[in-house]
Design an enzyme around this catalytic site. Structure first.
Site, PDB file in Angstrom:
ATOM      1  N   CYS A  48       0.846  -1.198   0.000  1.00  0.00           N
ATOM      2  CA  CYS A  48       0.000   0.000   0.000  1.00  0.00           C
ATOM      3  C   CYS A  48       0.882   1.248   0.000  1.00  0.00           C
ATOM      4  CB  CYS A  48      -0.888  -0.034   1.250  1.00  0.00           C
ATOM      5  SG  CYS A  48      -1.800   1.480   1.603  1.00  0.00           S
ATOM      6  N   HIS A  49       0.321   2.345  -0.479  1.00  0.00           N
ATOM      7  CA  HIS A  49       1.084   3.602  -0.477  1.00  0.00           C
ATOM      8  C   HIS A  49       1.506   3.993   0.932  1.00  0.00           C
ATOM      9  CE1 HIS A  49       0.931   4.900  -4.643  1.00  0.00           C
ATOM     10  NE2 HIS A  49      -0.206   4.242  -4.696  1.00  0.00           N
ATOM     11  N   THR A  50       0.743   3.562   1.923  1.00  0.00           N
ATOM     12  CA  THR A  50       1.124   3.935   3.285  1.00  0.00           C
ATOM     13  C   THR A  50       2.391   3.185   3.722  1.00  0.00           C
ATOM     14  OG1 THR A  50      -1.221   4.274   3.652  1.00  0.00           O
ATOM     15  CG2 THR A  50       0.183   4.419   5.575  1.00  0.00           C
ATOM     16  N   HIS A  70       0.703  -4.278   5.741  1.00  0.00           N
ATOM     17  CA  HIS A  70      -0.504  -4.290   6.568  1.00  0.00           C
ATOM     18  C   HIS A  70      -1.745  -4.763   5.823  1.00  0.00           C
ATOM     19  CE1 HIS A  70      -0.481  -0.332   4.627  1.00  0.00           C
ATOM     20  NE2 HIS A  70      -1.788  -0.299   4.803  1.00  0.00           N
ATOM     21  N   GLU A  71      -1.549  -5.407   4.649  1.00  0.00           N
ATOM     22  CA  GLU A  71      -2.709  -5.990   3.951  1.00  0.00           C
ATOM     23  C   GLU A  71      -2.427  -7.471   3.830  1.00  0.00           C
ATOM     24  OE1 GLU A  71      -2.969  -4.019   0.128  1.00  0.00           O
ATOM     25  OE2 GLU A  71      -4.173  -2.418   0.967  1.00  0.00           O
ATOM     26  N   CYS A  83     -12.738  -6.504  22.137  1.00  0.00           N
ATOM     27  CA  CYS A  83     -12.566  -5.349  23.024  1.00  0.00           C
ATOM     28  C   CYS A  83     -13.882  -4.575  22.976  1.00  0.00           C
ATOM     29  CB  CYS A  83     -11.348  -4.516  22.550  1.00  0.00           C
ATOM     30  SG  CYS A  83     -11.206  -2.906  23.279  1.00  0.00           S
ATOM     31  N   CYS A  86     -12.402  -0.806  25.596  1.00  0.00           N
ATOM     32  CA  CYS A  86     -11.808   0.534  25.634  1.00  0.00           C
ATOM     33  C   CYS A  86     -12.894   1.588  25.384  1.00  0.00           C
ATOM     34  CB  CYS A  86     -10.664   0.651  24.637  1.00  0.00           C
ATOM     35  SG  CYS A  86     -11.190   0.981  22.965  1.00  0.00           S
ATOM     36  N   CYS A  89     -14.146   1.763  21.721  1.00  0.00           N
ATOM     37  CA  CYS A  89     -15.015   0.678  21.279  1.00  0.00           C
ATOM     38  C   CYS A  89     -16.361   0.740  21.992  1.00  0.00           C
ATOM     39  CB  CYS A  89     -14.329  -0.666  21.477  1.00  0.00           C
ATOM     40  SG  CYS A  89     -12.943  -0.837  20.338  1.00  0.00           S
ATOM     41  N   CYS A  97      -9.917   1.612  17.669  1.00  0.00           N
ATOM     42  CA  CYS A  97      -9.785   1.025  18.998  1.00  0.00           C
ATOM     43  C   CYS A  97      -8.572   1.634  19.707  1.00  0.00           C
ATOM     44  CB  CYS A  97      -9.624  -0.488  18.846  1.00  0.00           C
ATOM     45  SG  CYS A  97      -9.143  -1.299  20.371  1.00  0.00           S
ATOM     46  N   ARG A 101      -3.392   1.077  20.544  1.00  0.00           N
ATOM     47  CA  ARG A 101      -2.909   2.069  19.583  1.00  0.00           C
ATOM     48  C   ARG A 101      -1.570   2.673  19.988  1.00  0.00           C
ATOM     49  NH1 ARG A 101      -0.693   4.426  16.501  1.00  0.00           N
ATOM     50  NH2 ARG A 101      -1.376   5.823  14.839  1.00  0.00           N
ATOM     51  N   CYS A 160      -6.904  -3.308   3.553  1.00  0.00           N
ATOM     52  CA  CYS A 160      -6.770  -1.855   3.635  1.00  0.00           C
ATOM     53  C   CYS A 160      -7.442  -1.132   2.472  1.00  0.00           C
ATOM     54  CB  CYS A 160      -5.297  -1.465   3.757  1.00  0.00           C
ATOM     55  SG  CYS A 160      -5.054   0.302   3.845  1.00  0.00           S
ATOM     56  N   ARG A 360       0.268  -2.616 -21.310  1.00  0.00           N
ATOM     57  CA  ARG A 360      -0.514  -3.601 -22.070  1.00  0.00           C
ATOM     58  C   ARG A 360      -0.264  -3.506 -23.570  1.00  0.00           C
ATOM     59  NH1 ARG A 360      -1.347  -6.714 -17.995  1.00  0.00           N
ATOM     60  NH2 ARG A 360      -2.446  -5.686 -16.317  1.00  0.00           N
TER      61      ARG A 360
HETATM   62  N1  LIG Z   1      -7.075   6.747   5.445  1.00  0.00           N
HETATM   63  C1  LIG Z   1      -6.813   5.478   5.245  1.00  0.00           C
HETATM   64  O1  LIG Z   1      -7.210   4.595   6.025  1.00  0.00           O
HETATM   65  C2  LIG Z   1      -6.035   5.084   4.048  1.00  0.00           C
HETATM   66  C3  LIG Z   1      -5.411   6.017   3.284  1.00  0.00           C
HETATM   67  N2  LIG Z   1      -4.703   5.659   2.188  1.00  0.00           N
HETATM   68  C4  LIG Z   1      -4.122   6.740   1.416  1.00  0.00           C
HETATM   69  O2  LIG Z   1      -5.038   7.058   0.351  1.00  0.00           O
HETATM   70  C5  LIG Z   1      -4.325   7.643  -0.732  1.00  0.00           C
HETATM   71  C6  LIG Z   1      -4.721   6.976  -2.031  1.00  0.00           C
HETATM   72  O3  LIG Z   1      -4.259   5.650  -2.071  1.00  0.00           O
HETATM   73  P1  LIG Z   1      -4.269   4.829  -3.476  1.00  0.00           P
HETATM   74  O4  LIG Z   1      -5.615   4.898  -4.079  1.00  0.00           O
HETATM   75  O5  LIG Z   1      -3.708   3.503  -3.169  1.00  0.00           O
HETATM   76  O6  LIG Z   1      -3.247   5.721  -4.313  1.00  0.00           O
HETATM   77  P2  LIG Z   1      -2.928   5.792  -5.893  1.00  0.00           P
HETATM   78  O7  LIG Z   1      -1.617   6.468  -6.014  1.00  0.00           O
HETATM   79  O8  LIG Z   1      -3.121   4.472  -6.504  1.00  0.00           O
HETATM   80  O9  LIG Z   1      -4.036   6.768  -6.466  1.00  0.00           O
HETATM   81  C7  LIG Z   1      -3.988   8.147  -6.301  1.00  0.00           C
HETATM   82  C8  LIG Z   1      -4.662   8.780  -7.525  1.00  0.00           C
HETATM   83  O10 LIG Z   1      -4.714  10.180  -7.306  1.00  0.00           O
HETATM   84  C9  LIG Z   1      -4.443  10.832  -8.535  1.00  0.00           C
HETATM   85  N3  LIG Z   1      -3.974  12.181  -8.238  1.00  0.00           N
HETATM   86  C10 LIG Z   1      -2.742  12.575  -7.819  1.00  0.00           C
HETATM   87  N4  LIG Z   1      -2.705  13.905  -7.660  1.00  0.00           N
HETATM   88  C11 LIG Z   1      -3.924  14.357  -7.981  1.00  0.00           C
HETATM   89  C12 LIG Z   1      -4.492  15.659  -8.032  1.00  0.00           C
HETATM   90  N5  LIG Z   1      -3.800  16.745  -7.707  1.00  0.00           N
HETATM   91  N6  LIG Z   1      -5.783  15.761  -8.424  1.00  0.00           N
HETATM   92  C13 LIG Z   1      -6.499  14.668  -8.762  1.00  0.00           C
HETATM   93  N7  LIG Z   1      -5.997  13.421  -8.753  1.00  0.00           N
HETATM   94  C14 LIG Z   1      -4.734  13.267  -8.356  1.00  0.00           C
HETATM   95  C15 LIG Z   1      -3.410   9.953  -9.185  1.00  0.00           C
HETATM   96  O11 LIG Z   1      -3.349  10.139 -10.589  1.00  0.00           O
HETATM   97  C16 LIG Z   1      -3.906   8.559  -8.821  1.00  0.00           C
HETATM   98  O12 LIG Z   1      -4.774   8.055  -9.816  1.00  0.00           O
HETATM   99  C17 LIG Z   1      -2.850   7.519  -0.353  1.00  0.00           C
HETATM  100  O13 LIG Z   1      -2.458   8.771   0.201  1.00  0.00           O
HETATM  101  C18 LIG Z   1      -2.828   6.442   0.707  1.00  0.00           C
HETATM  102  O14 LIG Z   1      -1.699   6.522   1.554  1.00  0.00           O
HETATM  103  C19 LIG Z   1      -4.635   4.370   1.743  1.00  0.00           C
HETATM  104  C20 LIG Z   1      -5.245   3.386   2.473  1.00  0.00           C
HETATM  105  C21 LIG Z   1      -5.937   3.659   3.706  1.00  0.00           C
HETATM  106  N1  LIG Z   2       1.446   7.010  11.160  1.00  0.00           N
HETATM  107  C1  LIG Z   2       1.090   8.066  10.275  1.00  0.00           C
HETATM  108  C2  LIG Z   2      -0.263   7.889   9.700  1.00  0.00           C
HETATM  109  C3  LIG Z   2      -0.448   6.670   8.864  1.00  0.00           C
HETATM  110  C4  LIG Z   2      -1.896   6.575   8.678  1.00  0.00           C
HETATM  111  O1  LIG Z   2      -2.526   7.547   8.369  1.00  0.00           O
HETATM  112  N2  LIG Z   2      -2.467   5.404   8.874  1.00  0.00           N
HETATM  113  C5  LIG Z   2      -3.885   5.307   8.786  1.00  0.00           C
HETATM  114  C6  LIG Z   2      -4.347   4.344   7.757  1.00  0.00           C
HETATM  115  S1  LIG Z   2      -3.556   4.517   6.220  1.00  0.00           S
HETATM  116  C7  LIG Z   2      -3.433   2.966   5.769  1.00  0.00           C
HETATM  117  O2  LIG Z   2      -2.908   2.617   4.809  1.00  0.00           O
HETATM  118  C8  LIG Z   2      -4.409   4.801  10.090  1.00  0.00           C
HETATM  119  O3  LIG Z   2      -4.446   3.628  10.395  1.00  0.00           O
HETATM  120  N3  LIG Z   2      -4.834   5.688  10.897  1.00  0.00           N
HETATM  121  C9  LIG Z   2      -5.423   5.334  12.159  1.00  0.00           C
HETATM  122  C10 LIG Z   2      -4.443   5.247  13.281  1.00  0.00           C
HETATM  123  O4  LIG Z   2      -4.879   5.120  14.432  1.00  0.00           O
HETATM  124  O5  LIG Z   2      -3.242   5.271  12.990  1.00  0.00           O
HETATM  125  C11 LIG Z   2       1.198   9.439  10.890  1.00  0.00           C
HETATM  126  O6  LIG Z   2       1.436   9.517  12.094  1.00  0.00           O
HETATM  127  O7  LIG Z   2       1.037  10.395  10.120  1.00  0.00           O
END
Ligand SMILES: NC(=O)C1=CN([C@@H]2O[C@H](COP(=O)(O)OP(=O)(O)OC[C@H]3O[C@@H](n4cnc5c(N)ncnc54)[C@H](O)[C@@H]3O)[C@@H](O)[C@H]2O)C=CC1
Ligand SMILES: N[C@@H](CCC(=O)N[C@@H](CSC=O)C(=O)NCC(=O)O)C(=O)O
Length: 750
Positions: A48-50, A70-71, A83, A86, A89, A97, A101, A160, A360
């Site tokens: 993942c990007h994270t 983490h996936e 839980c 906490c 939860c 949770c 953490r 994820c 492709r």
């Molecule tokens: N909050 C959470 O729990 C999670 C957060 N994330 C985060 O979510 C984000 C996206 O993840 P993915 O989809 O895997 O990334 P990805 O890189 O596959 O997709 C991002 C997309 O955004 C587009 N993009 C980039 N700059 C842009 C702009 N200025 N305007 C419009 N589009 C733009 C790109 O062309 C790309 O298609 C990442 O920052 C990742 O770390 C990922 C998983 C969980």
């Molecule tokens: N540790 C980082 C933040 C990383 C982050 O945002 N993790 C998210 C999910 S992104 C998954 O790919 C997350 O789990 N947030 C919930 C949490 O409790 O961490 C930072 O400190 O910036």
């Protein structure tokens, strides 16, 4: 329970020793799970990007050395002792949770210690999971049991990205999800954004607008159910993305989602919301130190900002429902699998994720020269001109052919091999110990090697060849790198990693020569010594190219395809001078290749097996891949095979059953030898057929198998500079056809 219960397990894991460096595969000790812990054998993990974010050193919580990932999906190997306790939860308001953490953020188990050890040092855990290891230990509340009917190579992705986007739309947004008839805008169509679309479709949204700077995402977005696509870099003068979305939705979106991690995009997403009630959900992870801002008035007038981790999905109770949705066809997961790697390929997996795409539509590198360039080269070769202006003309012609390729929509750009006379270029003659000669003695050649046989039929031998006269070594000066450097000057920086360079086959000046004639006996006493020096020279060449930035290499090898030819095999067997069997020679060549092409994980290597492609569209050999497929696909360390499939000469698709899950095939179904354009639908059906064979060998679905295939012309258009029997326009039409087929089979992919 397993017999390893209660014992430390030593297994392989990808360890991140420091920020910004590649992971290394190490033997790590995974400790016994303690109370409220579970040890899991990980079968599959996503990247993942994270993970990349933490590895980059930008994550304020990131600490090293660590086992990232983490996936994951796996099978519980052993449990410690069992839980809703906490504050978080008990509130029922969040999936965050609080129980573990604090320690999780510090990279340790809830009792403050680590279960990973390597080289006497404790390694840190990541996000409470650390799935880049064959075994991991997690807290009991970080693991969820799901049906064993769901394939783990898919369910790991629900760990994820997919869950995050889907959950953001159906759980986090509004009061338990976006409402039917809402207008939504999704910024960023990666794994997360595409999964938001899935949630929006499920809940019956009206407009589902995708905003992405990459136009190739339009087709992806449509495939997942988006109704509109906007590229924010292509707005009208005076227009902002906010104003465009407000116009498209009669006053603003009900919901917007940031899936980019860009704080400026987050602001636009908020400001594109409808006054009074519009809600913007932040999902993207922004780099450390970055902050969001907007005019407070945006909030005063009723827009709301919220965010979510993991989509707000409660893993322990809600994830099994998502697995059910996948199993019943309501949630797309297979479509996200674009590449597979084993643990050793984890750095390549990061590269693939950053590149975002897999190619492709391909071509094989050599393209027809424009007549002005060909005339000039002939004039210079025949000493009619001195050639002072040739480099300038080559540059101009390359500029044009690069434009043709980009206009057609190709990503693996080549220079058309315009600076070469033959497809292999000038590698061998520039090595110490090798010399190019003209008018060679016909007696040195194996007359049954197909290209030699073809020349002899015309009572000629090759006009020139390269012979070994002394100990071989690289001079330290590459004859290929200048070609790559020039391409860099005329392409954007982001494309430099996609530029493709074709290299000579290492066995080219070995197979053609009779036993004992490939090198002087006083210099090398056997093939292995000769191979070792050539391999060293290849590694030097690769290092120079890698250091210059090249990441995409294709070897053009007719010799390996000759092992499919009955005639060649018969000739070999009748030749009493040969000391190896034909199978023994094939094995030796594979081992030789693997030595030559030892390379960094992020350098892509493909091989093209060619049955000959000479002036007047002449081919040299015939025969399907059946007899070599198993060894070729399993033992040769390349990622991609560019295979000819334009005529029955190359046999059927059956050998593709041998293709392992971590390898790709580009199907050369379009002929580069003749102008007649193939029927597009027929070619698509052939690709689907090929996917069936690939799938039947591995047990994958046909859709998954398709994700390891691509399409191309069967060979170059001009392996010899004089080119094949078709016009420049015919060639362009063929390239356009390849692109169209790729767009229709793998919509949205490069
Ligand atoms: N909050 C959470 O729990 C999670 C957060 N994330 C985060 O979510 C984000 C996206 O993840 P993915 O989809 O895997 O990334 P990805 O890189 O596959 O997709 C991002 C997309 O955004 C587009 N993009 C980039 N700059 C842009 C702009 N200025 N305007 C419009 N589009 C733009 C790109 O062309 C790309 O298609 C990442 O920052 C990742 O770390 C990922 C998983 C969980
Ligand atoms: N540790 C980082 C933040 C990383 C982050 O945002 N993790 C998210 C999910 S992104 C998954 O790919 C997350 O789990 N947030 C919930 C949490 O409790 O961490 C930072 O400190 O910036």
């Amino acid at each position: 329970m397993s017999d390893t219960q209660g014992k430390t397990i030593t297994c392989k894991a990808a360890v991140a020793w420091e920020a910004g460096k590649d992971l290394t595969i190490e033997d790590v000790e995974v400790g016994v799970p303690r109370a409220h812990e579970v040890r899991i054998q990980i079968y599959y993990t996503g990247v993942c990007h994270t993970d990349a974010y933490t590895l980059s050193g930008k994550d304020p919580e990131g600490a090293f050395p660590i086992v990232l990932g983490h996936e994951g999906a796996g099978i519980v190997e052993s449990i410690g002792e069992e839980c809703k306790e906490c504050k978080f939860c008990k509130s029922g308001k969040t999936n965050l949770c609080g129980k573990i953490r604090t320690t999780q953020g510090k990279g340790v188990m809830p009792d403050g210690t680590s279960r990973f050890k390597c080289k006497g040092k404790d390694l840190l855990h990541f996000m409470g999971t650390s799935t880049f290891s064959q075994y991991t230990v997690v807290a009991d509340i970080s693991v969820v049991a799901i049906t064993d009917k769901a394939p783990m190579d898919r369910t790991c992705l629900l760990g994820c990205g997919i869950t995050t986007g889907y959950g953001a739309a159906v759980i986090t947004a509004g009061n338990g999800g976006v409402e039917k008839g809402s207008n939504v805008a999704i910024f960023g169509a990666g794994c997360v954004g595409l999964s938001v679309i899935q949630g929006a479709v499920k809940n019956g949204c009206a407009k589902i607008i995708v905003v992405d700077v990459n136009n190739s995402k339009k087709a992806w977005a449509e495939k997942f159910g988006a109704t509109d696509f906007v590229n924010p870099t292509e707005l009208k003068e005076g227009e902002t993305i906010q104003s465009r979305l407000v116009d498209m939705t009669d006053g603003g979106c009900d919901y917007t989602f940031d899936c980019t991690g860009n704080v400026h995009v987050m602001r636009s997403a908020l400001e594109a919301c409808h006054k009074g009630w519009g809600e913007s959900i932040i999902i993207g992870v922004a780099a450390a130190g970055q902050e969001i801002s907007t005019r407070p008035f945006q909030l005063v007038t009723g827009r709301r900002w919220k965010g979510c981790a993991f989509g707000g999905v409660k893993g322990r109770t809600q994830l099994p429902d998502l697995v059910d949705d996948y199993m019943t066809g309501k949630l797309k997961v297979d479509e996200f699998i674009t590449h597979r790697q084993n643990l050793g390929g984890i750095n390549q997996a990061f590269q693939d994720m950053k590149a975002g795409d897999c190619i492709r539509a391909e071509h094989l590198g050599s393209l027809l020269r424009p007549s002005k360039l060909l005339d000039k080269r002939h004039a210079v070769q025949q000493n009619r001109e001195d050639g002072a202006d040739l480099p300038q003309l080559e540059d101009e012609s390359i500029n044009d052919i690069v434009k043709v390729q980009t206009d057609c929509g190709f990503h693996a750009i080549s220079d058309g091999e315009y600076r070469r006379h033959m497809f292999w270029g000038t590698f061998f003659p520039t090595l110490n110990g090798m010399r190019e000669i003209t008018g060679p003695d016909p007696a040195i050649f194996r007359e049954y090697v197909p290209d030699i046989a073809a020349f002899l039929e015309e009572e000629k031998v090759p006009g020139e060849t390269v012979v070994c006269e002394g100990k071989i070594s690289h001079t330290g000066k590459s004859s290929y790198v200048g070609q790559y450097e020039y391409l860099k000057t005329i392409t954007s920086k982001e494309r430099h990693g996609e530029i493709k360079m074709t290299l000579a086959a290492p066995n080219w000046y070995h197979l053609r020569y009779k036993e004992g004639k490939a090198y002087p006996k006083e210099v090398y006493s056997n093939d292995e010594e000769y191979f070792a020096d050539i391999a060293e020279a290849y590694r030097t060449e690769l290092k120079i190219l890698y250091d210059a930035g090249l990441r995409n290499v294709q070897v053009d090898d007719p010799n390996l395809a000759y092992f499919c030819s009955e005639k060649m095999i018969e000739g070999w067997q009748k030749d009493s001078a040969n000391t190896r069997t034909i199978e023994g020679l094939f094995d030796a060549y594979i081992a030789f290749y693997n030595e030559c092409f030892k390379r960094p994980d992020d350098m892509h290597l493909g091989i093209h097996l060619c049955r000959g492609n000479f002036v007047n569209s002449r081919h040299f050999s015939e025969g399907g891949y059946d007899r070599i497929a198993k060894k070729l696909f399993t033992d040769l360390d390349v990622s991609t095979y560019y295979l000819e499939y334009d005529t029955s000469r190359a046999g059927g698709f059956e050998p593709l059953k041998e293709l392992p899950r971590n390898k790709n095939v580009i199907l050369g179904v379009i002929t580069s030898k003749f102008p007649k354009l193939e029927d597009k639908e027929e070619m698509k059906q052939r690709i689907y057929k090929a996917a069936e064979f690939v799938a039947s060998g591995t047990g994958e679905s046909k859709e998954e198998a398709l994700q390891r295939l691509g399409v191309s012309p069967q060979c170059g258009f001009a392996s010899h500079e004089d080119g094949n029997l078709l016009s420049y326009d015919d060639m362009v039409k063929k390239l356009q056809l390849v692109r169209q087929i790729a767009d229709e089979v793998w919509s949205g992919q490069p």
